[in-house]
Design a protein around this motif. Structure first.
Motif, PDB file in Angstrom:
ATOM      1  N   VAL A 107       7.404  -5.988  -0.084  1.00  0.00           N
ATOM      2  CA  VAL A 107       6.029  -5.488  -0.197  1.00  0.00           C
ATOM      3  C   VAL A 107       5.009  -6.591  -0.415  1.00  0.00           C
ATOM      4  CG1 VAL A 107       6.813  -3.253  -1.032  1.00  0.00           C
ATOM      5  CG2 VAL A 107       6.248  -5.046  -2.683  1.00  0.00           C
ATOM      6  N   GLY A 108       5.450  -7.809  -0.721  1.00  0.00           N
ATOM      7  CA  GLY A 108       4.501  -8.899  -0.907  1.00  0.00           C
ATOM      8  C   GLY A 108       3.497  -8.597  -2.004  1.00  0.00           C
ATOM      9  N   ASP A 109       2.206  -8.689  -1.647  1.00  0.00           N
ATOM     10  CA  ASP A 109       1.144  -8.486  -2.636  1.00  0.00           C
ATOM     11  C   ASP A 109       0.597  -7.068  -2.630  1.00  0.00           C
ATOM     12  OD1 ASP A 109      -0.049  -8.555  -0.176  1.00  0.00           O
ATOM     13  OD2 ASP A 109      -1.492 -10.139  -0.643  1.00  0.00           O
ATOM     14  N   ALA A 110       1.301  -6.132  -2.051  1.00  0.00           N
ATOM     15  CA  ALA A 110       0.822  -4.748  -1.950  1.00  0.00           C
ATOM     16  C   ALA A 110       0.739  -4.079  -3.320  1.00  0.00           C
ATOM     17  CB  ALA A 110       1.730  -3.947  -1.029  1.00  0.00           C
ATOM     18  N   VAL A 111      -0.179  -3.122  -3.425  1.00  0.00           N
ATOM     19  CA  VAL A 111      -0.315  -2.300  -4.631  1.00  0.00           C
ATOM     20  C   VAL A 111      -0.073  -0.827  -4.295  1.00  0.00           C
ATOM     21  CG1 VAL A 111      -1.879  -1.511  -6.445  1.00  0.00           C
ATOM     22  CG2 VAL A 111      -1.908  -3.923  -5.718  1.00  0.00           C
ATOM     23  N   ASP A 112      -0.743  -0.333  -3.253  1.00  0.00           N
ATOM     24  CA  ASP A 112      -0.589   1.054  -2.816  1.00  0.00           C
ATOM     25  C   ASP A 112       0.449   1.096  -1.695  1.00  0.00           C
ATOM     26  OD1 ASP A 112      -2.683   2.175  -4.489  1.00  0.00           O
ATOM     27  OD2 ASP A 112      -4.085   1.133  -3.161  1.00  0.00           O
ATOM     28  N   VAL A 113       1.548   1.829  -1.929  1.00  0.00           N
ATOM     29  CA  VAL A 113       2.692   1.778  -1.017  1.00  0.00           C
ATOM     30  C   VAL A 113       3.104   3.186  -0.610  1.00  0.00           C
ATOM     31  CG1 VAL A 113       5.072   1.004  -0.721  1.00  0.00           C
ATOM     32  CG2 VAL A 113       3.484  -0.350  -2.117  1.00  0.00           C
ATOM     33  N   LEU A 114       3.363   3.362   0.679  1.00  0.00           N
ATOM     34  CA  LEU A 114       3.944   4.592   1.201  1.00  0.00           C
ATOM     35  C   LEU A 114       5.424   4.367   1.463  1.00  0.00           C
ATOM     36  CD1 LEU A 114       3.990   7.409   2.521  1.00  0.00           C
ATOM     37  CD2 LEU A 114       3.175   6.337   4.640  1.00  0.00           C
ATOM     38  N   ASP A 115       6.274   5.175   0.822  1.00  0.00           N
ATOM     39  CA  ASP A 115       7.712   5.151   1.080  1.00  0.00           C
ATOM     40  C   ASP A 115       7.976   6.227   2.129  1.00  0.00           C
ATOM     41  OD1 ASP A 115      10.429   4.966   1.085  1.00  0.00           O
ATOM     42  OD2 ASP A 115      10.711   5.388  -1.046  1.00  0.00           O
ATOM     43  N   LEU A 116       8.213   5.802   3.352  1.00  0.00           N
ATOM     44  CA  LEU A 116       8.306   6.704   4.508  1.00  0.00           C
ATOM     45  C   LEU A 116       9.777   6.979   4.819  1.00  0.00           C
ATOM     46  CD1 LEU A 116       6.597   8.145   6.656  1.00  0.00           C
ATOM     47  CD2 LEU A 116       6.663   6.039   8.004  1.00  0.00           C
ATOM     48  N   ASP A 130       1.791   1.680  -7.012  1.00  0.00           N
ATOM     49  CA  ASP A 130       1.351   3.057  -6.803  1.00  0.00           C
ATOM     50  C   ASP A 130       1.999   3.566  -5.514  1.00  0.00           C
ATOM     51  OD1 ASP A 130      -0.317   3.098  -9.074  1.00  0.00           O
ATOM     52  OD2 ASP A 130      -1.928   2.120  -7.957  1.00  0.00           O
ATOM     53  N   VAL A 131       2.854   4.585  -5.644  1.00  0.00           N
ATOM     54  CA  VAL A 131       3.719   4.991  -4.540  1.00  0.00           C
ATOM     55  C   VAL A 131       3.503   6.461  -4.193  1.00  0.00           C
ATOM     56  CG1 VAL A 131       6.088   5.050  -3.685  1.00  0.00           C
ATOM     57  CG2 VAL A 131       5.435   3.348  -5.409  1.00  0.00           C
ATOM     58  N   ILE A 132       3.506   6.755  -2.906  1.00  0.00           N
ATOM     59  CA  ILE A 132       3.581   8.118  -2.392  1.00  0.00           C
ATOM     60  C   ILE A 132       4.824   8.199  -1.513  1.00  0.00           C
ATOM     61  CG2 ILE A 132       2.519   9.831  -0.853  1.00  0.00           C
ATOM     62  CD1 ILE A 132      -0.191   8.926  -1.825  1.00  0.00           C
ATOM     63  N   ALA A 133       5.582   9.289  -1.649  1.00  0.00           N
ATOM     64  CA  ALA A 133       6.828   9.460  -0.903  1.00  0.00           C
ATOM     65  C   ALA A 133       6.656  10.540   0.157  1.00  0.00           C
ATOM     66  CB  ALA A 133       7.964   9.835  -1.852  1.00  0.00           C
ATOM     67  N   VAL A 134       7.091  10.244   1.371  1.00  0.00           N
ATOM     68  CA  VAL A 134       7.051  11.199   2.482  1.00  0.00           C
ATOM     69  C   VAL A 134       8.452  11.321   3.071  1.00  0.00           C
ATOM     70  CG1 VAL A 134       6.216  11.604   4.835  1.00  0.00           C
ATOM     71  CG2 VAL A 134       4.619  10.848   3.063  1.00  0.00           C
ATOM     72  N   THR A 183      -5.023   3.963   3.978  1.00  0.00           N
ATOM     73  CA  THR A 183      -4.738   4.373   2.599  1.00  0.00           C
ATOM     74  C   THR A 183      -3.848   3.386   1.858  1.00  0.00           C
ATOM     75  OG1 THR A 183      -4.921   6.688   3.276  1.00  0.00           O
ATOM     76  CG2 THR A 183      -3.811   6.268   1.196  1.00  0.00           C
ATOM     77  N   PHE A 184      -3.018   2.623   2.591  1.00  0.00           N
ATOM     78  CA  PHE A 184      -1.960   1.847   1.941  1.00  0.00           C
ATOM     79  C   PHE A 184      -2.024   0.362   2.281  1.00  0.00           C
ATOM     80  CE2 PHE A 184      -0.402   6.165   2.633  1.00  0.00           C
ATOM     81  CZ  PHE A 184      -0.062   6.513   1.334  1.00  0.00           C
ATOM     82  N   ASP A 185      -1.526  -0.434   1.315  1.00  0.00           N
ATOM     83  CA  ASP A 185      -1.339  -1.871   1.546  1.00  0.00           C
ATOM     84  C   ASP A 185      -0.010  -2.134   2.231  1.00  0.00           C
ATOM     85  OD1 ASP A 185      -3.705  -2.460   0.006  1.00  0.00           O
ATOM     86  OD2 ASP A 185      -2.505  -2.105  -1.791  1.00  0.00           O
ATOM     87  N   ALA A 186       0.954  -1.214   2.054  1.00  0.00           N
ATOM     88  CA  ALA A 186       2.280  -1.388   2.664  1.00  0.00           C
ATOM     89  C   ALA A 186       2.891  -0.027   2.948  1.00  0.00           C
ATOM     90  CB  ALA A 186       3.202  -2.195   1.757  1.00  0.00           C
ATOM     91  N   VAL A 203      -2.388   4.447   8.898  1.00  0.00           N
ATOM     92  CA  VAL A 203      -2.505   4.645   7.452  1.00  0.00           C
ATOM     93  C   VAL A 203      -2.526   3.331   6.679  1.00  0.00           C
ATOM     94  CG1 VAL A 203      -1.429   6.917   7.597  1.00  0.00           C
ATOM     95  CG2 VAL A 203      -0.012   4.913   7.051  1.00  0.00           C
ATOM     96  N   LEU A 204      -2.293   2.210   7.366  1.00  0.00           N
ATOM     97  CA  LEU A 204      -2.345   0.909   6.706  1.00  0.00           C
ATOM     98  C   LEU A 204      -3.757   0.342   6.703  1.00  0.00           C
ATOM     99  CD1 LEU A 204       0.824  -1.007   7.976  1.00  0.00           C
ATOM    100  CD2 LEU A 204       0.264  -0.487   5.592  1.00  0.00           C
ATOM    101  N   ARG A 205      -4.068  -0.381   5.647  1.00  0.00           N
ATOM    102  CA  ARG A 205      -5.308  -1.158   5.622  1.00  0.00           C
ATOM    103  C   ARG A 205      -5.147  -2.409   6.480  1.00  0.00           C
ATOM    104  NH1 ARG A 205      -5.043   0.014  -0.667  1.00  0.00           N
ATOM    105  NH2 ARG A 205      -6.161   2.006  -0.686  1.00  0.00           N
ATOM    106  N   PRO A 206      -6.243  -3.007   6.928  1.00  0.00           N
ATOM    107  CA  PRO A 206      -6.140  -4.238   7.731  1.00  0.00           C
ATOM    108  C   PRO A 206      -5.288  -5.291   7.014  1.00  0.00           C
ATOM    109  CG  PRO A 206      -8.384  -3.409   7.774  1.00  0.00           C
ATOM    110  CD  PRO A 206      -7.648  -2.553   6.773  1.00  0.00           C
TER     111      PRO A 206
END
Length: 260
Positions: free
Chosen positions: A49-58, A75-79, A112-115, A137-140
């Protein structure tokens, strides 16, 4: 880079009915899946994840990777598309939001997500549909991270066990087949972690019961597979008499950044 050995041909088209059925079969064994499957080394997940903070676990499943992400204070959201898997995830990481969805239709807003990460799941996705959704859904500059745990088949008893389990593929073994990401993502980086999981014989057999081949096999095939594995565990010189099994794993991580 360390290579695992003994891989057999990979799954075919992820959209094929038999592949979809195999993927959805995990719902019938969600509890066994979570009890038996190994987690992910913290070193591997931090790199992923490197420097990510907001992460989607897909394709989050029962939350094995989710747990490791939460442990890093992210900060994680699971799908996941299987409700039974998300029910199991809720027991493990109850504070993580859970959403029914697929990689091809992610029910979340743009940027929405950094990773976005996928553990043991990329080979179930349809990349030509999933990649645009992940990019959406990823940020630049965001990260797409893919990770697989593979039993290290350089251990002879594990190689023989894999043959008895009729393993169809090692999803991490072929970089070109599974991690050819391409546009709109940049160059793929790779990182490998070798480690060992200690487990009882019963847990190892539970691991077998959690695999899609076993779940979808006939009762007679299941019984024969378990009997053959029990014989192997009692007779192979590397594990005969061992109170606990030392199961070596190779965790292979791949990541690429969304290009501007």
């Amino acid at each position: 880079m360390t290579e695992t050995t003994g891989a057999v041909p990979p799954l075919g088209d992820p959209s094929a009915p038999e592949t979809v059925a195999a993927a959805r079969s995990f719902g019938a064994a969600a509890s066994a899946y979570h009890r038996a499957r190994p987690g992910y080394p913290a070193e591997a997940v931090a790199w992923l994840v490197g420097d990510a903070v907001d992460v989607l676990d897909l394709g989050a499943g029962t939350g094995k990777l989710t747990e490791a992400l939460v442990a890093l204070d992210l900060d994680v959201i699971a799908v996941d598309p299987v409700e039974e898997m998300l029910d199991e995830l809720e027991l493990t990481v109850p504070a993580v939001p859970r959403i029914l969805g697929t990689a091809e239709e992610i029910p979340l807003e743009d940027e929405t997500f950094d990773a976005v990460v996928a553990g043991q799941a990329w080979h179930w996705f349809e990349p030509h549909r999933a990649l645009p959704e992940i990019a959406r859904v990823l940020r630049p500059g965001g990260i797409l991270g893919l990770v697989w745990n593979s039993r290290d088949l350089r251990a002879d008893w594990l190689r023989e066990a894999g043959e008895l389990m009729h393993e169809r593929h090692d999803a991490s073994a072929t970089f070109e087949a599974y991690v050819n990401i391409g546009a709109p993502f940049g160059e793929v980086e790779e990182h490998t972690v070798e480690w060992t999981e200690r487990m009882s014989r019963d847990r190892f057999l539970e691991l077998v019961r959690s695999r899609s081949y076993f779940i979808t096999a006939s009762p007679a095939e299941q019984e024969a597979t378990l009997a053959a594995l029990q014989t192997l565990l009692h007779t192979h010189p590397d594990v005969a008499g061992a109170v606990e099994l030392e199961v070596p794993y190779v965790t292979r991580c791949f990541r690429a950044r969304l290009e501007d």
